[in-house]
Design a protein around this motif. Structure first.
Motif, PDB file in Angstrom:
ATOM      1  N   TYR A   1     -10.561  38.610  28.313  1.00 56.09           N
ATOM      2  CA  TYR A   1      -9.867  39.848  28.636  1.00 56.09           C
ATOM      3  C   TYR A   1      -9.414  39.920  30.092  1.00 56.09           C
ATOM      4  O   TYR A   1      -9.213  41.010  30.628  1.00 56.09           O
ATOM      5  CB  TYR A   1     -10.769  41.047  28.325  1.00 56.09           C
ATOM      6  N   ILE A   2      -9.254  38.766  30.715  1.00 59.15           N
ATOM      7  CA  ILE A   2      -8.886  38.762  32.129  1.00 59.15           C
ATOM      8  C   ILE A   2      -7.525  39.404  32.358  1.00 59.15           C
ATOM      9  O   ILE A   2      -7.206  39.816  33.480  1.00 59.15           O
ATOM     10  CB  ILE A   2      -8.903  37.321  32.695  1.00 59.15           C
ATOM     11  N   THR A   3      -6.712  39.497  31.305  1.00 56.81           N
ATOM     12  CA  THR A   3      -5.397  40.147  31.424  1.00 56.81           C
ATOM     13  C   THR A   3      -5.461  41.627  31.098  1.00 56.81           C
ATOM     14  O   THR A   3      -4.436  42.256  30.849  1.00 56.81           O
ATOM     15  CB  THR A   3      -4.378  39.464  30.481  1.00 56.81           C
ATOM     16  N   ALA A   4      -6.644  42.185  31.129  1.00 60.36           N
ATOM     17  CA  ALA A   4      -6.834  43.586  30.736  1.00 60.36           C
ATOM     18  C   ALA A   4      -6.012  44.559  31.560  1.00 60.36           C
ATOM     19  O   ALA A   4      -5.652  45.619  31.095  1.00 60.36           O
ATOM     20  CB  ALA A   4      -8.309  43.957  30.852  1.00 60.36           C
ATOM     21  N   PHE A   5      -5.674  44.189  32.790  1.00 62.67           N
ATOM     22  CA  PHE A   5      -5.014  45.142  33.683  1.00 62.67           C
ATOM     23  C   PHE A   5      -3.497  45.159  33.514  1.00 62.67           C
ATOM     24  O   PHE A   5      -2.820  45.913  34.170  1.00 62.67           O
ATOM     25  CB  PHE A   5      -5.398  44.818  35.119  1.00 62.67           C
ATOM     26  N   THR A   6      -2.983  44.315  32.649  1.00 61.58           N
ATOM     27  CA  THR A   6      -1.545  44.298  32.421  1.00 61.58           C
ATOM     28  C   THR A   6      -1.184  44.539  30.964  1.00 61.58           C
ATOM     29  O   THR A   6      -0.059  44.881  30.660  1.00 61.58           O
ATOM     30  CB  THR A   6      -0.951  42.933  32.841  1.00 61.58           C
ATOM     31  N   SER A   7      -2.115  44.381  30.062  1.00 59.19           N
ATOM     32  CA  SER A   7      -1.847  44.562  28.637  1.00 59.19           C
ATOM     33  C   SER A   7      -2.953  45.409  28.017  1.00 59.19           C
ATOM     34  O   SER A   7      -4.130  45.050  28.095  1.00 59.19           O
ATOM     35  CB  SER A   7      -1.771  43.196  27.940  1.00 59.19           C
ATOM     36  N   ASP A   8      -2.573  46.535  27.397  1.00 59.99           N
ATOM     37  CA  ASP A   8      -3.536  47.443  26.796  1.00 59.99           C
ATOM     38  C   ASP A   8      -4.680  47.714  27.775  1.00 59.99           C
ATOM     39  O   ASP A   8      -5.842  47.372  27.506  1.00 59.99           O
ATOM     40  CB  ASP A   8      -4.069  46.834  25.495  1.00 59.99           C
ATOM     41  N   PRO A   9      -4.388  48.310  28.928  1.00 54.58           N
ATOM     42  CA  PRO A   9      -5.338  48.341  30.042  1.00 54.58           C
ATOM     43  C   PRO A   9      -6.611  49.128  29.800  1.00 54.58           C
ATOM     44  O   PRO A   9      -7.654  48.785  30.357  1.00 54.58           O
ATOM     45  CB  PRO A   9      -4.526  48.976  31.174  1.00 54.58           C
ATOM     46  N   VAL A  10      -6.589  50.160  28.976  1.00 50.55           N
ATOM     47  CA  VAL A  10      -7.742  51.049  28.900  1.00 50.55           C
ATOM     48  C   VAL A  10      -8.932  50.394  28.197  1.00 50.55           C
ATOM     49  O   VAL A  10      -9.998  50.197  28.785  1.00 50.55           O
ATOM     50  CB  VAL A  10      -7.367  52.374  28.206  1.00 50.55           C
ATOM     51  N   TRP A  11      -8.756  50.035  26.926  1.00 50.87           N
ATOM     52  CA  TRP A  11      -9.862  49.441  26.182  1.00 50.87           C
ATOM     53  C   TRP A  11     -10.282  48.096  26.768  1.00 50.87           C
ATOM     54  O   TRP A  11     -11.468  47.802  26.896  1.00 50.87           O
ATOM     55  CB  TRP A  11      -9.485  49.281  24.711  1.00 50.87           C
ATOM     56  N   LYS A  12      -9.297  47.297  27.117  1.00 56.23           N
ATOM     57  CA  LYS A  12      -9.637  45.978  27.648  1.00 56.23           C
ATOM     58  C   LYS A  12     -10.326  46.090  29.007  1.00 56.23           C
ATOM     59  O   LYS A  12     -11.233  45.326  29.318  1.00 56.23           O
ATOM     60  CB  LYS A  12      -8.380  45.109  27.736  1.00 56.23           C
ATOM     61  N   SER A  13      -9.893  47.048  29.813  1.00 62.39           N
ATOM     62  CA  SER A  13     -10.544  47.256  31.100  1.00 62.39           C
ATOM     63  C   SER A  13     -12.000  47.671  30.897  1.00 62.39           C
ATOM     64  O   SER A  13     -12.898  47.211  31.615  1.00 62.39           O
ATOM     65  CB  SER A  13      -9.803  48.329  31.898  1.00 62.39           C
ATOM     66  N   PHE A  14     -12.229  48.538  29.925  1.00 61.29           N
ATOM     67  CA  PHE A  14     -13.597  48.950  29.626  1.00 61.29           C
ATOM     68  C   PHE A  14     -14.448  47.745  29.220  1.00 61.29           C
ATOM     69  O   PHE A  14     -15.607  47.613  29.639  1.00 61.29           O
ATOM     70  CB  PHE A  14     -13.608  49.999  28.516  1.00 61.29           C
ATOM     71  N   MET A  15     -13.889  46.872  28.418  1.00 62.24           N
ATOM     72  CA  MET A  15     -14.621  45.686  27.980  1.00 62.24           C
ATOM     73  C   MET A  15     -14.956  44.766  29.145  1.00 62.24           C
ATOM     74  O   MET A  15     -16.070  44.249  29.255  1.00 62.24           O
ATOM     75  CB  MET A  15     -13.815  44.933  26.921  1.00 62.24           C
ATOM     76  N   VAL A  16     -13.977  44.545  30.013  1.00 63.07           N
ATOM     77  CA  VAL A  16     -14.203  43.671  31.163  1.00 63.07           C
ATOM     78  C   VAL A  16     -15.287  44.247  32.069  1.00 63.07           C
ATOM     79  O   VAL A  16     -16.240  43.552  32.452  1.00 63.07           O
ATOM     80  CB  VAL A  16     -12.894  43.452  31.951  1.00 63.07           C
ATOM     81  N   HIS A  17     -15.155  45.510  32.430  1.00 66.60           N
ATOM     82  CA  HIS A  17     -16.117  46.105  33.353  1.00 66.60           C
ATOM     83  C   HIS A  17     -17.494  46.257  32.717  1.00 66.60           C
ATOM     84  O   HIS A  17     -18.515  46.100  33.401  1.00 66.60           O
ATOM     85  CB  HIS A  17     -15.594  47.453  33.859  1.00 66.60           C
ATOM     86  N   SER A  18     -17.533  46.532  31.417  1.00 67.96           N
ATOM     87  CA  SER A  18     -18.826  46.592  30.732  1.00 67.96           C
ATOM     88  C   SER A  18     -19.514  45.235  30.758  1.00 67.96           C
ATOM     89  O   SER A  18     -20.734  45.147  30.954  1.00 67.96           O
ATOM     90  CB  SER A  18     -18.637  47.051  29.282  1.00 67.96           C
ATOM     91  N   SER A  19     -18.737  44.170  30.570  1.00 67.94           N
ATOM     92  CA  SER A  19     -19.303  42.825  30.609  1.00 67.94           C
ATOM     93  C   SER A  19     -19.790  42.474  32.013  1.00 67.94           C
ATOM     94  O   SER A  19     -20.872  41.898  32.182  1.00 67.94           O
ATOM     95  CB  SER A  19     -18.262  41.802  30.147  1.00 67.94           C
ATOM     96  N   VAL A  20     -18.993  42.811  33.008  1.00 68.38           N
ATOM     97  CA  VAL A  20     -19.400  42.549  34.394  1.00 68.38           C
ATOM     98  C   VAL A  20     -20.700  43.279  34.716  1.00 68.38           C
ATOM     99  O   VAL A  20     -21.613  42.720  35.338  1.00 68.38           O
ATOM    100  CB  VAL A  20     -18.280  42.981  35.368  1.00 68.38           C
TER     101      VAL A  20
END
Length: 297
Positions: free
Chosen positions: A146-165
């Protein structure tokens, strides 16, 4: 994000092993109670009076079980989050099942060799690191996916990235605690002294070790709340930019909190600011969720 079906073998495997781990976690309370009753030592006067025992806070058998319980709380919730997010990366079913199985077996063995039938090291170390590496692997795979979370479908993917971090950040606290224990040669278990070359002593109040443990506990008090409120907040259809910045702010705040508290202690109000920034984010999301669904009350 891959579509998830409850009939998928990897999903079914995750559900089964997650349920086993939940029951295993609950069983630790019973194991603690069993240790207290058999040894006649209690933490509360009313319990001691009812069972004709005594109040004691440092019984080594009871404290060993409590440390095993805390170790579960430090690792199993991270598995629940990382395992669920890992399924969204469309892993091979056989490989995902193997990871879930290895994690569960490792956690069960960890409790056995730590709390039920204590064995010399490195038995507990092996049982700890197998599940630990599974969690770290899944976290890394999620972030990469999900490293591209900030450019594609930012909300859910961003949540996934930050939750994983954040899950990985919680896991890193265990090696940080171990680093201070081995650096200062102070341990909580006799078998750990042998693993450290026979040099060291049992000590439960070393200020540096306890500082890291308090930071770890502070993570456990705040990060799981973020996972829950963050997921619920996403169901309120928030502004994408605002949601991403909230997730980002919370994550940065938690990392800074650990740095100024446990890695390189800085005088107040540095830690208070780092804490309150993240705390404000969770309060904001919680209030927004309640306001959005208030009519359901």
């Amino acid at each position: 994000m891959a579509a998830i079906s409850l009939n998928h073998p990897a999903v079914e495997s995750y559900i089964v092993y997650s349920a086993i781990l939940a029951l295993k976690l609950l069983a630790m309370a019973l194991l603690t109670a069993f240790s207290r009753i058999t040894r006649g030592v209690y933490a509360n006067p009313e319990d001691a009076k009812m069972s004709k025992g005594k109040v004691k806070f440092d019984d080594q058998v009871v404290e060993r079980v409590r440390r095993g319980h805390l170790n579960d709380l430090e690792n199993i919730p991270a598995f629940w989050v990382l395992g669920a997010l890992y399924l969204t990366t469309n892993p091979a079913a056989a490989w995902a099942t193997l990871l879930f199985r290895a994690f569960t077996a490792g956690r069960v063995l960890h409790t056995i060799v730590y709390c039920v039938v204590p064995l010399p090291q490195p038995a507990r170390a092996f049982a700890f690191f197998v599940p630990y590496l599974v969690n770290m692997y899944m976290g890394w795979q999620i972030v990469l996916y999900y490293i591209t979370a900030f450019t594609s479908d930012p909300v859910w993917k961003s949540f996934m990235v930050h939750s994983s971090v954040l899950a990985v950040k919680v896991l890193v606290m265990a090696p940080l605690t171990a680093r201070y224990r081995y650096k200062k040669k102070v341990f909580a278990n006799p078998e750990d002294i042998a693993l450290g070359g026979g040099k060291g002593m049992l000590k439960y109040d070393d200020p540096d070790v306890e500082r890291v443990r308090r930071a770890h506990l502070n993570d456990l008090e705040n990060i799981p709340v973020f996972w829950v409120l963050g997921a619920l907040y996403l169901t309120t259809d928030p502004s994408p930019n605002l949601a991403v910045w909230l997730f980002r702010t919370f994550t940065v705040g938690r990392i800074l909190h650990t740095i100024v508290m446990a890695v390189r202690p800085v005088r107040q109000p540095a830690r208070a600011i780092a804490y309150q920034v993240s705390n404000t984010v969770t309060w904001f999301m919680g209030i927004k969720v309640i306001m959005h669904y208030f009519s359901a009350l």
